[in-house]
Design a protein around this motif. Structure first.
Motif, PDB file in Angstrom:
ATOM      1  N   ASN A 355       4.437  23.869  13.810  1.00  0.00           N
ATOM      2  CA  ASN A 355       4.620  24.040  15.250  1.00  0.00           C
ATOM      3  C   ASN A 355       3.260  24.282  15.911  1.00  0.00           C
ATOM      4  OD1 ASN A 355       5.385  24.623  17.841  1.00  0.00           O
ATOM      5  ND2 ASN A 355       6.795  26.274  17.301  1.00  0.00           N
ATOM      6  N   SER A 357       2.496  23.957  19.145  1.00  0.00           N
ATOM      7  CA  SER A 357       2.560  24.241  20.583  1.00  0.00           C
ATOM      8  C   SER A 357       1.641  25.399  20.951  1.00  0.00           C
ATOM      9  CB  SER A 357       3.992  24.581  20.990  1.00  0.00           C
ATOM     10  OG  SER A 357       4.821  23.449  20.910  1.00  0.00           O
ATOM     11  N   THR A 499       8.868  26.540  21.130  1.00  0.00           N
ATOM     12  CA  THR A 499       9.390  25.331  20.480  1.00  0.00           C
ATOM     13  C   THR A 499       8.240  24.384  20.136  1.00  0.00           C
ATOM     14  OG1 THR A 499       9.655  23.929  22.428  1.00  0.00           O
ATOM     15  CG2 THR A 499      11.367  25.595  22.023  1.00  0.00           C
ATOM     16  N   CYS A 501       7.862  21.516  21.204  1.00  0.00           N
ATOM     17  CA  CYS A 501       7.714  20.539  22.286  1.00  0.00           C
ATOM     18  C   CYS A 501       6.971  21.115  23.488  1.00  0.00           C
ATOM     19  CB  CYS A 501       9.093  20.042  22.733  1.00  0.00           C
ATOM     20  SG  CYS A 501      10.116  19.433  21.378  1.00  0.00           S
ATOM     21  N   ASP A 517       9.529  24.641  30.660  1.00  0.00           N
ATOM     22  CA  ASP A 517       8.409  23.833  30.183  1.00  0.00           C
ATOM     23  C   ASP A 517       7.132  24.666  30.216  1.00  0.00           C
ATOM     24  OD1 ASP A 517       7.441  23.931  32.783  1.00  0.00           O
ATOM     25  OD2 ASP A 517       7.883  21.837  33.248  1.00  0.00           O
TER      26      ASP A 517
END
Length: 539
Positions: A355, A357, A499, A501, A517
């Motif tokens: 991950n 991010s 997450t 994303c 977001d």
């Protein structure tokens, strides 16, 4: 002139307060002058028992001296002590081996109490051998007798306390109490300071900051490491205050048995003690530098969605500059860009997580404070009656626990002297009680934590009241405020997940989630929420 080392030892805090080291030091110096020796240095073991050999264990001054002598660093010198029992009270064999080992390495041992010198090399005789054995054995027997008498005395005291006696003194009073007219009473002002320590801790102020606060205002320390009290407050002592059940009035033995639930005056309520332990459980999950913990409002509640590991908070570029030389040859200094980020700590350390991010911490913080907090008020404020009931329940649970422990101790004592069938039955009951106690304790701990929490309304009101201080230019105000808000957010939010994303999900509870977001814009979510809540509108 022969070089000498003066060794001092006292075995208890009472002897230290009674200036035992000073007496040994003065007499030892006088003896060295009479013998024409020059004292090279003085070594001391304070609070170390020779009966159990603590003064010869690693970390003790005598232990270090033995190692140095073994390496030939003290050959031709003399070790001065008051008498043999200052070196060892473990019996004739241990004392003789120590003295002979020092002699073999070229060190004389002189006892100024009787003026005897155990000389190095081959200068000893048979009378010296007998002298060591007799004196060492007498010292060992004296210590053994004292130990048995002390143990019997404490057994009698503990039995009286378990039977409800309030007249039996347990010895030295806890630091926040004093003894007057044969009773334990709260020392002037100390109960207030103890409650202040608990209140600060419950409000998210760490032990390190509490110690700084007490020392900065020159609060006289309770734990005095030096005779003049110059040691100040320190973290280990404040931690003991926050975990010592004597503040509730309980008497706990060194073996962990609760002999009485109301032996001392109670200075901290059961409800407040339970909240402090709940905070301890949450703080144990976090680490890092104090600066980072004070800056990060979300410490302890942000996790990686992929590996379920904790997220790390990075604060880089603060107060740093970069320098470069221009075409004209002049040096120019520019402040580096400051940024705060959140990302998976396992990914950062390349420890089995993909991950990658990387979120702007300020975006996540702003989303929590500005978007979610206004919608979290779904319960009425806690009134004084409810707080009183909580405290009463917690106190009665505590008393019941203490009585159960006392009953268990009595059953154990009866079972030890009972017939075989009774012993087997007691063993079966004890196993069942242990299992019940474990389950009840787990449930009770969860109940105590939930019951001790302020309402959501109170928590959100507290954060709103502190909003202006979160970014205060005063570092002291800012760090304290952010610590309080962090502890409040841990109660309000279940968790925040990063997450893969570049989004983050906020879970106010286990049944409700919202996904945002990287800019803090709501993407989607599932609402199982209070009817009075206003829904969030997706972008």
């Amino acid at each position: 002139m022969k070089s000498a080392i003066l060794y001092l030892r006292v075995s208890s805090a009472e002897q230290i307060k009674g200036y035992g080291p000073d007496r040994q030091k003065n007499l030892g110096r006088e003896y060295a002058v009479r013998m024409g020796w020059a004292i090279e240095c003085e070594i001391a073991d304070e609070g170390r028992s020779a009966f159990h050999g603590a003064n010869r264990m690693e970390g003790a001054a005598l232990h270090d001296f033995e190692l140095e002598a073994r390496n030939g660093l003290h050959r031709g010198k003399v070790l001065i002590v008051e008498n043999i029992d200052r070196l060892s009270r473990q019996g004739a064999k241990a004392a003789a081996q120590l003295i002979w080992a020092l002699n073999e390495h070229g060190v004389d041992v002189a006892t100024y109490h009787d003026g005897y010198i155990y000389k190095a090399g081959n200068n000893g005789d048979m009378m010296e051998l007998f002298s060591v054995i007799i004196k060492a054995q007498l010292a060992h027997e004296e210590s053994a007798t004292k130990s048995r008498r002390t143990r019997a005395s404490w057994d009698k005291r503990h039995a009286d306390i378990a039977n409800g006696s309030k007249e039996t003194m347990a010895g030295r009073a806890p630091a926040w109490l004093t003894i007057r007219d044969g009773e334990y009473r709260a020392a002037s002002g100390r109960a207030e300071i103890l409650n202040e320590i608990y209140d600060l801790y419950i409000n998210g102020i760490g032990i390190y900051k509490i110690v700084q606060t007490l020392n900065a205002r020159r609060e006289p320390p309770w734990p005095i490491r030096k005779k003049d009290g110059a040691g100040g407050w320190y973290m280990a002592y404040v931690h003991r205050l926050l975990t010592n059940r004597a503040v509730l009035g309980e008497y706990i033995t060194l073996e962990g048995q609760c002999l009485a639930a109301d032996y001392f005056p109670q200075v901290i309520t059961a409800e407040k003690f339970a909240r402090a332990q709940a905070v301890r459980g949450k703080k144990a999950k976090t680490g890092g530098r104090y600066f980072n913990r004070a800056s990060n409002l979300l410490s302890g509640i942000v996790f990686c969605q992929e590996c379920q590991g904790t997220a790390c908070y990075e604060h880089k570029g603060s107060n740093s500059f970069t320098t470069y030389k221009g075409k004209d040859g002049r040096l120019r200094h520019y402040r580096r860009k400051t940024y705060e980020r959140l990302r998976c700590d396992n990914f950062r350390r390349k420890h089995g997580c993909d991950n990658a991010s990387l979120l702007d911490y300020r975006v996540v913080e702003r989303t929590i404070l500005d978007e979610l907090l206004p919608r979290l008020v779904n319960r009425p404020a806690v009134d004084g009656a409810l707080l009183s009931l909580r405290e009463g329940v917690a106190e009665r649970v505590r008393l019941k626990d203490a009585d159960q422990k006392r009953l268990d101790n009595i059953i154990d004592a009866i079972g030890d002297g009972g017939v075989k069938a009774l012993i087997e039955r007691a063993a079966t009951l004890e196993a069942a009680l242990d299992e019940h106690t474990k389950n009840i304790d787990d449930l009770r701990a969860q109940l105590a934590i939930e019951e001790a929490k302020p309402s959501t309304f109170d928590d959100t009101a507290l954060i709103e009241g502190l909003r202006n201080e979160l970014d205060s230019p005063d570092e002291e105000v800012r760090s304290v405020t952010r610590g309080r808000v962090n502890m409040t957010l841990r109660r309000l939010l279940h968790r925040i997940e990063i997450t893969p994303c570049d989004t983050f999900i906020v879970w106010p509870d286990k049944d409700t989630w919202w996904r945002f977001d990287e800019n803090g814009v709501l993407l989607d979510g599932e609402q199982i929420w209070h009817a009075s809540s206003k829904p969030l509108n997706a972008a």
